[in-house]
Design an enzyme around this catalytic site. Structure first.
Site, mmCIF file in Angstrom:
data_model
loop_
_atom_site.group_PDB
_atom_site.id
_atom_site.type_symbol
_atom_site.label_atom_id
_atom_site.label_comp_id
_atom_site.label_asym_id
_atom_site.label_seq_id
_atom_site.Cartn_x
_atom_site.Cartn_y
_atom_site.Cartn_z
ATOM 1 N N SER A 67 0.816 -1.217 0.000
ATOM 2 C CA SER A 67 0.000 0.000 0.000
ATOM 3 C C SER A 67 0.848 1.265 0.000
ATOM 4 C CB SER A 67 -0.913 0.013 1.229
ATOM 5 O OG SER A 67 -1.707 -1.133 1.260
HETATM 6 N N1 SAH Z 1 -0.771 -5.267 3.864
HETATM 7 C C1 SAH Z 1 0.045 -5.528 2.692
HETATM 8 C C2 SAH Z 1 -0.637 -5.162 1.381
HETATM 9 C C3 SAH Z 1 -1.775 -6.031 1.121
HETATM 10 S S1 SAH Z 1 -2.217 -6.332 -0.556
HETATM 11 C C4 SAH Z 1 1.383 -4.851 2.775
HETATM 12 O O1 SAH Z 1 1.626 -4.098 3.733
HETATM 13 O O2 SAH Z 1 2.210 -5.101 1.890
HETATM 14 C C5 SAH Z 1 -3.561 -7.422 -0.165
HETATM 15 C C6 SAH Z 1 -3.141 -8.791 0.236
HETATM 16 O O3 SAH Z 1 -4.297 -9.481 0.684
HETATM 17 C C7 SAH Z 1 -2.560 -9.618 -0.911
HETATM 18 O O4 SAH Z 1 -1.309 -10.109 -0.569
HETATM 19 C C8 SAH Z 1 -3.598 -10.744 -1.082
HETATM 20 O O5 SAH Z 1 -3.019 -11.970 -1.489
HETATM 21 C C9 SAH Z 1 -4.187 -10.827 0.312
HETATM 22 N N2 SAH Z 1 -5.509 -11.458 0.390
HETATM 23 C C10 SAH Z 1 -6.582 -11.299 -0.427
HETATM 24 N N3 SAH Z 1 -7.619 -12.042 0.008
HETATM 25 C C11 SAH Z 1 -7.194 -12.705 1.117
HETATM 26 C C12 SAH Z 1 -7.794 -13.632 2.012
HETATM 27 N N4 SAH Z 1 -9.056 -14.052 1.866
HETATM 28 N N5 SAH Z 1 -7.056 -14.101 3.035
HETATM 29 C C13 SAH Z 1 -5.789 -13.706 3.221
HETATM 30 N N6 SAH Z 1 -5.150 -12.819 2.424
HETATM 31 C C14 SAH Z 1 -5.850 -12.333 1.364
#
Ligand code: SAH
Length: 225
Positions: A60
């Protein structure tokens, strides 16, 4: 300009944007974002923008990390759940502010890389696992704070159920590629929820159900938080 100088400039810009919580800014200053981005984006680590990580996911934008962390009102004694570990950056920032972070990621390889970074930075108060975050982490519930870093189609009830009374959850809500808003949810003494929209945002989707197996390379996509 050195990475250090760029980091100072970023912090000043966050302040100017109204993100003035000293504890949050201090935590952001202490976590080297360059370790959480792909090598080829190293020199852009302190630009205020989302950057690609593998599997078509993104780390993000710093302003969004600061805004979500500030909205979460994290305290030193708190147990925090994060859904969507991604690069691990948001979890690392949170780990400087609370007692323990539990973080869930659905891509095994992303999680493995994030875990390596936690180890390298000696962030020992982060517990992580590979599973479907839409189910939360029932064995560890309730949580004082819950942060979801992928966009849910609607307010995820399983997660609000795992929120402690008096707890706060911050979650982007809205359709994939459509209008999404960042929602702050407070669980009241009587168990009812108060919700407040904080900002317009753009996140990759929260994907429930079976975990990816072969983890195929995703096609490049436009940048989202
Ligand atoms: N917080 C992260 C950015 C997140 S991007 C950082 O600081 O880098 C969103 C993430 O959510 C992705 O890696 C994606 O694979 C994950 N995601 C999406 N759906 C999910 C689910 N149901 N359970 C766990 N992770 C999930």
């Amino acid at each position: 300009m050195s990475l250090h100088a760029r980091k100072i400039r970023l912090i000043m810009n966050l302040r100017r944007a109204g993100l003035t919580d000293g504890n949050v800014l201090n935590a952001i200053e202490r976590i080297p974002r360059e370790l959480f981005v792909l090598d080829s984006f190293h020199d852009q680590a302190y630009e205020d923008q989302a950057l690609p990580i593998s599997h078509g996911q993104t780390i993000s934008q710093p302003q969004i990390v600061a805004m979500m962390t500030e909205a979460l009102e994290v305290g030193k004694s708190h147990k925090v759940l994060e859904i969507g570990t991604g690069s691990g950056y948001q979890a690392a920032v949170l780990s400087k502010l609370c007692r323990r972070v539990y973080t869930i990621e659905r891509y095994k390889s992303l999680l493995a890389e994030a875990e390596q970074r936690f180890h390298q930075l000696r962030l020992h108060n982060i517990t992580s696992r590979c599973s479907d975050g839409t189910k939360g982490w029932p064995e560890q519930a309730p949580f004082d704070r819950i942060i979801v870093t992928a966009a849910a189609a609607e307010l995820p009830q399983t997660l609000t159920e795992q929120l402690a009374v008096g707890g706060i959850m911050v979650v982007p809500v809205g359709p994939e590629r459509g209008d999404q808003v960042l929602v702050k949810v407070i669980k009241n003494e009587d168990g009812s929820l108060t919700t407040k929209v904080i900002a317009d945002v753009r996140f990759v989707p929260l994907v429930g159900g079976a975990l990816p197996e072969g983890e195929p390379r995703a096609a490049p996509r436009r940048m989202e938080n």
